[in-house]
Write an enzyme that holds these catalytic residues in place. Sequence first.
Site, short mmCIF file in Angstrom:
data_model
loop_
_atom_site.label_atom_id
_atom_site.label_comp_id
_atom_site.label_asym_id
_atom_site.label_seq_id
_atom_site.Cartn_x
_atom_site.Cartn_y
_atom_site.Cartn_z
N ASP A 20 0.81 -1.22 0.00
CA ASP A 20 0.00 0.00 0.00
C ASP A 20 0.84 1.26 0.00
OD1 ASP A 20 -2.92 -0.80 0.35
OD2 ASP A 20 -1.93 -2.01 1.89
N ASP B 108 -10.54 -5.37 -0.46
CA ASP B 108 -9.49 -4.86 0.43
C ASP B 108 -10.15 -4.09 1.57
OD1 ASP B 108 -7.22 -3.78 1.60
OD2 ASP B 108 -6.63 -2.59 -0.16
C1 DX5 Z 1 -5.76 0.37 3.76
C2 DX5 Z 1 -5.13 -0.56 2.78
C3 DX5 Z 1 -5.35 -1.99 3.09
C4 DX5 Z 1 -5.03 -2.40 4.52
C5 DX5 Z 1 -5.93 -3.53 4.83
O1 DX5 Z 1 -6.35 1.44 3.19
O2 DX5 Z 1 -5.57 -0.34 1.46
O3 DX5 Z 1 -4.68 -2.83 2.17
O4 DX5 Z 1 -3.70 -2.74 4.78
O5 DX5 Z 1 -5.84 -3.87 6.17
P1 DX5 Z 1 -6.92 -4.76 6.90
O6 DX5 Z 1 -6.93 -6.11 6.21
O7 DX5 Z 1 -6.45 -4.83 8.31
O8 DX5 Z 1 -8.25 -4.09 6.76
ZN ZN Z 2 -4.67 -1.82 0.02
#
Ligand code: DX5
Ligand code: ZN
Length: 224
Positions: free
Chosen positions: A42, A181
């Site tokens: 990310d 996501d």
């Molecule tokens: C946050 C990112 C995600 C994040 C997901 O905006 O795009 O990829 O790391 O984390 P979780 O799985 O904990 O929601």
């Molecule tokens: Zn992400």
Amino acid sequence: VAWQDWIRTVEVEPSLYAADFSRLGEQVDELLNAGTRVFHYDIGDGHFVEPITIGPIVLESIASAIHDRGGVLDCHLMVDNPARHIPQVAKAGGDSVTFHAEVTDDPAGLIAVAREHDLGVGVAFNPGTAVDDAARAVDGADLALCMSIWPGYSGQAFMPESLERLARLRELLPGLPIQVDGGIGPDTIKGAHEAGANLFVAGSAIFGHEDLPRAYRRLVQLLA
Ligand code: DX5
Ligand code: ZN
């Protein structure tokens, strides 16, 4: 560069944003040993999303270790100006870039920039964006990313209305890889799968546990 070669029907993608950065290489190794092929990375610019997250410098330091073992880096660009970052991501060893539909009037142009750099490419959209509009922006890309949280931080709860949005997206884009996501974990992964997703990003549901391989494999098993 071929998403169709990377995806084994479904993929659970550990989101490195949630890693312990003091042990990043070690955690990547553990997940490669557990069978991870696609890592989600990310990149947030502090404008499109509040935090500055991780960028090409850190990417470069892990890319060859991942590539040497057949892994790939799927880079989620949470940035206002993807065209500015795509060349740097390519140079640092990224394999695919996913930009947000909200930041451009010319998705086809950004897809072309990604292709010029030999990258896979996806189009992401936020919970506030109409699914039908987003689906149009995906034309020519390798995947659509349906955000199931507002982007910015790991550890947020899955937004339940995402299930309907995933189902509509699946209806509009039959046959295209659909990524989800945000808030994906043991309680939400099956529902997202049934709604039509086949790429599952998981941050805290993996890195929030002591035993990363076990947390990763549990999610994979829930999809079986
Ligand atoms: C946050 C990112 C995600 C994040 C997901 O905006 O795009 O990829 O790391 O984390 P979780 O799985 O904990 O929601
Ligand atoms: Zn992400």
